[in-house]
Design a protein around this motif. Structure first.
Motif, PDB file in Angstrom:
ATOM      1  N   PRO A  43       0.799  -1.228   0.000  1.00 47.17           N
ATOM      2  CA  PRO A  43       0.000   0.000   0.000  1.00 47.17           C
ATOM      3  C   PRO A  43       0.834   1.283   0.000  1.00 47.17           C
ATOM      4  N   CYS A  44       2.050   1.212   0.577  1.00 47.50           N
ATOM      5  CA  CYS A  44       2.909   2.388   0.623  1.00 47.50           C
ATOM      6  C   CYS A  44       3.640   2.642  -0.696  1.00 47.50           C
ATOM      7  N   GLY A  45       3.505   1.730  -1.661  1.00 49.32           N
ATOM      8  CA  GLY A  45       4.171   1.900  -2.948  1.00 49.32           C
ATOM      9  C   GLY A  45       5.463   1.126  -3.087  1.00 49.32           C
ATOM     10  N   THR A  46       5.956   0.555  -1.995  1.00 46.97           N
ATOM     11  CA  THR A  46       7.169  -0.259  -2.051  1.00 46.97           C
ATOM     12  C   THR A  46       6.887  -1.579  -2.771  1.00 46.97           C
ATOM     13  N   LEU A  47       7.818  -2.001  -3.612  1.00 45.13           N
ATOM     14  CA  LEU A  47       7.676  -3.283  -4.299  1.00 45.13           C
ATOM     15  C   LEU A  47       8.379  -4.361  -3.479  1.00 45.13           C
ATOM     16  N   MET A  48       7.652  -5.429  -3.155  1.00 45.35           N
ATOM     17  CA  MET A  48       8.148  -6.486  -2.289  1.00 45.35           C
ATOM     18  C   MET A  48       8.326  -7.775  -3.076  1.00 45.35           C
ATOM     19  N   VAL A  49       9.423  -8.471  -2.817  1.00 48.85           N
ATOM     20  CA  VAL A  49       9.629  -9.811  -3.381  1.00 48.85           C
ATOM     21  C   VAL A  49      10.070 -10.758  -2.273  1.00 48.85           C
ATOM     22  N   PHE A  50       9.632 -12.017  -2.380  1.00 53.56           N
ATOM     23  CA  PHE A  50      10.063 -13.071  -1.472  1.00 53.56           C
ATOM     24  C   PHE A  50      11.093 -13.938  -2.183  1.00 53.56           C
ATOM     25  N   VAL A  51      12.224 -14.157  -1.530  1.00 56.74           N
ATOM     26  CA  VAL A  51      13.227 -15.093  -2.034  1.00 56.74           C
ATOM     27  C   VAL A  51      12.882 -16.480  -1.506  1.00 56.74           C
ATOM     28  N   VAL A  52      12.877 -17.454  -2.404  1.00 61.38           N
ATOM     29  CA  VAL A  52      12.465 -18.812  -2.058  1.00 61.38           C
ATOM     30  C   VAL A  52      13.589 -19.788  -2.372  1.00 61.38           C
ATOM     31  N   ASN A  53      13.809 -20.715  -1.440  1.00 61.23           N
ATOM     32  CA  ASN A  53      14.690 -21.861  -1.676  1.00 61.23           C
ATOM     33  C   ASN A  53      13.856 -23.115  -1.445  1.00 61.23           C
ATOM     34  N   PRO A  54      13.428 -23.787  -2.526  1.00 57.50           N
ATOM     35  CA  PRO A  54      12.506 -24.913  -2.378  1.00 57.50           C
ATOM     36  C   PRO A  54      13.135 -26.181  -1.829  1.00 57.50           C
ATOM     37  N   THR A  55      14.440 -26.200  -1.611  1.00 56.98           N
ATOM     38  CA  THR A  55      15.096 -27.393  -1.072  1.00 56.98           C
ATOM     39  C   THR A  55      14.952 -27.403   0.445  1.00 56.98           C
ATOM     40  N   GLY A  56      15.475 -28.419   1.073  1.00 59.19           N
ATOM     41  CA  GLY A  56      15.368 -28.544   2.521  1.00 59.19           C
ATOM     42  C   GLY A  56      16.367 -27.711   3.292  1.00 59.19           C
ATOM     43  N   GLY A  57      17.140 -26.895   2.610  1.00 62.17           N
ATOM     44  CA  GLY A  57      18.137 -26.066   3.268  1.00 62.17           C
ATOM     45  C   GLY A  57      19.406 -26.021   2.442  1.00 62.17           C
ATOM     46  N   VAL A  58      20.469 -25.494   3.027  1.00 60.14           N
ATOM     47  CA  VAL A  58      21.756 -25.417   2.334  1.00 60.14           C
ATOM     48  C   VAL A  58      22.696 -26.464   2.916  1.00 60.14           C
ATOM     49  N   LEU A  59      23.500 -27.040   2.037  1.00 62.64           N
ATOM     50  CA  LEU A  59      24.425 -28.099   2.423  1.00 62.64           C
ATOM     51  C   LEU A  59      25.859 -27.600   2.335  1.00 62.64           C
ATOM     52  N   GLY A  60      26.760 -28.318   2.983  1.00 68.30           N
ATOM     53  CA  GLY A  60      28.168 -27.980   2.886  1.00 68.30           C
ATOM     54  C   GLY A  60      28.629 -27.993   1.439  1.00 68.30           C
ATOM     55  N   GLY A  61      29.321 -26.951   1.013  1.00 65.17           N
ATOM     56  CA  GLY A  61      29.760 -26.833  -0.367  1.00 65.17           C
ATOM     57  C   GLY A  61      28.815 -26.031  -1.234  1.00 65.17           C
ATOM     58  N   ASP A  62      27.577 -25.792  -0.776  1.00 65.45           N
ATOM     59  CA  ASP A  62      26.639 -24.959  -1.534  1.00 65.45           C
ATOM     60  C   ASP A  62      27.105 -23.505  -1.522  1.00 65.45           C
ATOM     61  N   HIS A  63      26.761 -22.808  -2.583  1.00 74.21           N
ATOM     62  CA  HIS A  63      27.083 -21.382  -2.661  1.00 74.21           C
ATOM     63  C   HIS A  63      25.883 -20.619  -3.203  1.00 74.21           C
ATOM     64  N   SER A  64      25.580 -19.482  -2.597  1.00 77.27           N
ATOM     65  CA  SER A  64      24.503 -18.608  -3.057  1.00 77.27           C
ATOM     66  C   SER A  64      25.074 -17.237  -3.377  1.00 77.27           C
ATOM     67  N   GLY A  73      14.855   6.727  -6.795  1.00 80.06           N
ATOM     68  CA  GLY A  73      13.412   6.871  -6.716  1.00 80.06           C
ATOM     69  C   GLY A  73      12.673   5.589  -6.424  1.00 80.06           C
ATOM     70  N   ALA A  74      13.283   4.443  -6.669  1.00 84.42           N
ATOM     71  CA  ALA A  74      12.621   3.155  -6.465  1.00 84.42           C
ATOM     72  C   ALA A  74      12.670   2.760  -4.989  1.00 84.42           C
ATOM     73  N   ARG A  75      11.660   1.981  -4.579  1.00 85.79           N
ATOM     74  CA  ARG A  75      11.562   1.483  -3.205  1.00 85.79           C
ATOM     75  C   ARG A  75      11.364  -0.029  -3.273  1.00 85.79           C
ATOM     76  N   ALA A  76      12.326  -0.793  -2.779  1.00 86.25           N
ATOM     77  CA  ALA A  76      12.274  -2.247  -2.869  1.00 86.25           C
ATOM     78  C   ALA A  76      12.434  -2.870  -1.494  1.00 86.25           C
ATOM     79  N   LEU A  77      11.662  -3.919  -1.267  1.00 84.18           N
ATOM     80  CA  LEU A  77      11.728  -4.696  -0.032  1.00 84.18           C
ATOM     81  C   LEU A  77      11.951  -6.152  -0.409  1.00 84.18           C
ATOM     82  N   VAL A  78      13.020  -6.749   0.106  1.00 84.33           N
ATOM     83  CA  VAL A  78      13.356  -8.142  -0.178  1.00 84.33           C
ATOM     84  C   VAL A  78      13.254  -8.935   1.124  1.00 84.33           C
ATOM     85  N   LEU A  79      12.428  -9.982   1.092  1.00 81.27           N
ATOM     86  CA  LEU A  79      12.241 -10.861   2.236  1.00 81.27           C
ATOM     87  C   LEU A  79      12.535 -12.298   1.810  1.00 81.27           C
ATOM     88  N   THR A  80      12.733 -13.167   2.775  1.00 80.60           N
ATOM     89  CA  THR A  80      12.842 -14.587   2.473  1.00 80.60           C
ATOM     90  C   THR A  80      11.602 -15.284   3.011  1.00 80.60           C
TER      91      THR A  80
END
Length: 266
Positions: A43-64, A73-80
């Motif tokens: 409602p405030c005009g900020t654009l929101m996106v959700f970051v999704v990882n569909p796996t069961g989590g991160v494993l040793g050796g994984d990299h993001s 002028g842009a307003r962005a909100l990033v959530l997980t």
């Protein structure tokens, strides 16, 4: 180690800008297991996106690799969408994550990921670097659990490392580094005490802060020599800390950004 040699390499690049008076997601690059849910305009005009990882989590050796760019002028909100579950690493390799945030003058980026939850035997290393032009605004808040407390895994992870650096106009205004390697000494007084949930945040904006949010024994705020506002929190219970953080975050946003409260639907 090259990216190709890692177990999984998730890539997420987001570019926000203004079009026809509205914040839009102009470009996005997604490589599994990182992806986003369709952007939503608050409602405030900020654009929101959700970051999704569909796996069961991160494993040793994984990299993001996460790279977010916001134009003026842009307003962005990033959530997980959920907590970052760091799975055990039997081979001893750490899961790693590199985050780059770039905000142009007059732009605002807020990044509030859900809690990091390190399982017993896990290792996680994260770096976040924010490059802000003058008059750019930034909000970042991260929380960490001491492990799967309900499963008896308090402080049984192998390593947790986080480094956050914020530069504005080419000058460093904030630097925070946390390196935890639990061992026999960790239960001692003065380390974490009875607290199982930690929080660390930074905000950079144009407004002055007259009402500093604080909760004795749980939450403290202040400012750096460069003008960034920092936050530290700790609590025995996650929901208690989350509620205190939400109040503190909105108090700082109101003063630094002159922003109305976020109305996020999950």
């Amino acid at each position: 180690m090259t990216l190709l040699r890692r177990t999984r390499t998730g890539v997420l690049h987001l570019h926000f800008g203004m079009r026809a008076g509205r914040t839009c997601l102009l470009r996005d690059t997604q490589k599994a297991p990182l992806m986003i849910v369709r952007p939503f305009t608050l409602p405030c005009g900020t654009l929101m996106v959700f970051v999704v990882n569909p796996t069961g989590g991160v494993l040793g050796g994984d990299h993001s690799e996460i790279h977010v760019r916001v134009e003026g002028g842009a307003r962005a909100l990033v959530l997980t969408q959920s907590a970052t579950r760091v799975q055990p690493s039997p081979m001893g390799e750490a899961a790693t994550q590199d985050i780059l945030l770039e905000v142009a003058a007059g732009g605002r980026l807020e990044f509030y990921p859900e809690r990091t939850l390190p399982f017993a035997g896990s290792a996680f290393r994260q770096t976040l670097r924010a490059e802000l032009e003058e008059d750019a605004e930034l909000g970042f808040l991260e929380t960490l659990a001491s492990g799967r407390v309900g499963s008896g895994e308090r402080l049984q992870f192998r390593e947790y490392t986080s480094r956050v650096e914020v530069r504005r106009g080419g000058k460093r205004v904030y630097l925070d580094a946390l390196h935890l390697c639990p061992g026999p000494h960790t239960p001692a007084p003065g380390i974490l005490g009875h607290c199982d949930y930690l929080a660390s945040g930074v905000w950079v904006g144009g407004g002055p802060v007259a009402d500093w949010p604080a909760v004795p024994g749980h939450l403290a705020t202040g400012s750096t020599a460069g003008g960034a506002v920092w936050l530290r929190g700790a609590s025995e219970r996650g929901p208690v800390l989350d509620a205190e953080l939400a109040r503190a975050r909105e108090a700082l946003r109101r003063q630094l950004f002159n922003a109305v409260p976020l109305q996020v639907r999950r």
